[in-house]
Design a protein around this motif. Structure first.
Motif, PDB file in Angstrom:
ATOM      1  N   ASN A  81       0.838  -1.196   0.000  1.00 14.40           N
ATOM      2  CA  ASN A  81       0.000   0.000   0.000  1.00 14.40           C
ATOM      3  C   ASN A  81       0.875   1.248   0.000  1.00 14.40           C
ATOM      4  O   ASN A  81       1.918   1.287   0.661  1.00 14.40           O
ATOM      5  CB  ASN A  81      -0.901   0.028   1.233  1.00 14.40           C
ATOM      6  CG  ASN A  81      -1.837  -1.161   1.293  1.00 14.40           C
ATOM      7  OD1 ASN A  81      -2.050  -1.852   0.311  1.00 14.40           O
ATOM      8  ND2 ASN A  81      -2.412  -1.397   2.463  1.00 14.40           N
ATOM      9  N   THR A  82       0.448   2.265  -0.731  1.00 15.76           N
ATOM     10  CA  THR A  82       1.207   3.510  -0.781  1.00 15.76           C
ATOM     11  C   THR A  82       0.289   4.684  -0.480  1.00 15.76           C
ATOM     12  O   THR A  82      -0.907   4.650  -0.810  1.00 15.76           O
ATOM     13  CB  THR A  82       1.908   3.675  -2.147  1.00 15.76           C
ATOM     14  OG1 THR A  82       2.841   4.770  -2.074  1.00 15.76           O
ATOM     15  CG2 THR A  82       0.922   3.923  -3.272  1.00 15.76           C
ATOM     16  N   PHE A  83       0.848   5.727   0.140  1.00 10.89           N
ATOM     17  CA  PHE A  83       0.062   6.869   0.594  1.00 10.89           C
ATOM     18  C   PHE A  83       0.598   8.176   0.024  1.00 10.89           C
ATOM     19  O   PHE A  83       1.797   8.321  -0.219  1.00 10.89           O
ATOM     20  CB  PHE A  83       0.098   6.963   2.126  1.00 10.89           C
ATOM     21  CG  PHE A  83      -0.690   5.895   2.820  1.00 10.89           C
ATOM     22  CD1 PHE A  83      -1.970   6.133   3.284  1.00 10.89           C
ATOM     23  CD2 PHE A  83      -0.151   4.625   3.010  1.00 10.89           C
ATOM     24  CE1 PHE A  83      -2.702   5.143   3.935  1.00 10.89           C
ATOM     25  CE2 PHE A  83      -0.872   3.631   3.651  1.00 10.89           C
ATOM     26  CZ  PHE A  83      -2.151   3.893   4.108  1.00 10.89           C
ATOM     27  N   LEU A  84      -0.310   9.105  -0.146  1.00 11.64           N
ATOM     28  CA  LEU A  84       0.039  10.497  -0.377  1.00 11.64           C
ATOM     29  C   LEU A  84      -0.181  11.202   0.960  1.00 11.64           C
ATOM     30  O   LEU A  84      -1.300  11.233   1.474  1.00 11.64           O
ATOM     31  CB  LEU A  84      -0.835  11.114  -1.468  1.00 11.64           C
ATOM     32  CG  LEU A  84      -0.438  12.523  -1.916  1.00 11.64           C
ATOM     33  CD1 LEU A  84       0.899  12.493  -2.659  1.00 11.64           C
ATOM     34  CD2 LEU A  84      -1.507  13.124  -2.805  1.00 11.64           C
ATOM     35  N   ILE A  85       0.890  11.744   1.529  1.00 10.49           N
ATOM     36  CA  ILE A  85       0.884  12.221   2.913  1.00 10.49           C
ATOM     37  C   ILE A  85       0.881  13.754   2.936  1.00 10.49           C
ATOM     38  O   ILE A  85       1.713  14.393   2.289  1.00 10.49           O
ATOM     39  CB  ILE A  85       2.113  11.681   3.667  1.00 10.49           C
ATOM     40  CG1 ILE A  85       2.122  10.144   3.609  1.00 10.49           C
ATOM     41  CG2 ILE A  85       2.108  12.159   5.122  1.00 10.49           C
ATOM     42  CD1 ILE A  85       3.426   9.518   4.055  1.00 10.49           C
TER      43      ILE A  85
END
Length: 261
Positions: A81-85
């Motif tokens: 999973n990858t996030f835009l923080i």
């Protein structure tokens, strides 16, 4: 403007989403409805033009036609999973309003009061307002890489302290926290699901105050968690949006407003 009937047509739901919602609420049966009263006290945290103020992997995140877009293509399948923080710092008590749209195969969410999972780039660990394309879980409270499900859609729960101490996974069963105590039914899960538009725009409103975590979708309270677990709960942390491991998908966000309390 107030929603006063439960047999809402979908067009009314979308109108309410476009106007924005205040924190005032009324109850119709077991379903809580919030009043529409604009965005007073909120600030925009997405400029509609670039990823300025946000940090993430630009293979998966971009701005397209003024919309914050996360996408997996056949050529960019994810392993994690990858996030835009959001780079605005840690949030404690706050409200967040935004609109989202997700493809049928999509899996996403809004993480808050989260910490970085240092073993992976752009990974977060903490509370999440779940979003999925089939609307099986949209609105529930799922704690990423921690206690898993804290409240399914339609539930108000109290989270009991971890007892006895041990590994988190020892206290998880069937992807839900064993200390999840349902104290109120907020509405039938299928009826609540029918208030969420598939593959179209919906509004999300998070009201996060002390240890009470409320997730509204299209003005309806979908889940509420009262976190009484002093060992594992979080009082502040990072905000981010997610693209989840899975098949090609697309998730879009717009009109992102924040108010710190």
């Amino acid at each position: 403007m107030k929603i006063i009937q439960l047999n809402l047509i979908i067009s009314s739901i979308i109108l309410i989403a476009s106007l924005g919602c205040s924190t005032n609420s009324t109850k119709e049966g077991n379903i809580e409805i919030i009043e529409v009263d604009g965005h007073e006290g909120f600030i925009s945290i997405f400029n509609g033009q670039s990823l300025d103020g946000w940090e993430g992997d630009t293979v998966y995140w971009r701005v397209e036609n003024g919309i914050l877009t996360g996408e997996i293509t056949p050529e960019t399948i994810l392993n994690n999973n990858t996030f835009l923080i959001w780079e605005g710092g840690e949030l404690a008590d706050f409200e967040l309003k935004l609109e989202f749209k997700i493809s049928e195969s999509g899996n996403s969410g809004i993480n808050y009061r989260s910490e970085r999972f240092q073993e992976l780039p752009y990974a977060l660990r903490g509370y999440q307002a779940d979003i999925d394309g089939k609307n099986s879980y949209t609105g529930q409270n799922y704690e990423e890489r921690k206690r898993t499900t804290l409240a399914y859609r339609g539930q108000k729960t109290e989270i009991q302290p971890q007892d006895p101490p041990g590994e988190l996974r020892d206290h998880v069963e069937r992807n839900a926290w064993k200390g999840l105590l349902v104290v109120e039914n907020l509405g039938d899960r299928d009826s609540l699901k029918n208030l969420i538009q598939a593959e179209d725009w919906n509004s999300m409103h998070l009201i996060i105050k002390e240890n009470v975590l409320q997730h509204f979708v299209n003005g309806v309270l979908m889940s509420e968690v009262v976190d009484n677990d002093p060992i594992n709960r979080s009082s502040k942390g990072l905000l981010g949006v997610q693209v989840h491991v899975g098949p090609p998908m697309k998730v879009e966000f717009r009109n992102i407003f924040l108010k710190e309390n």
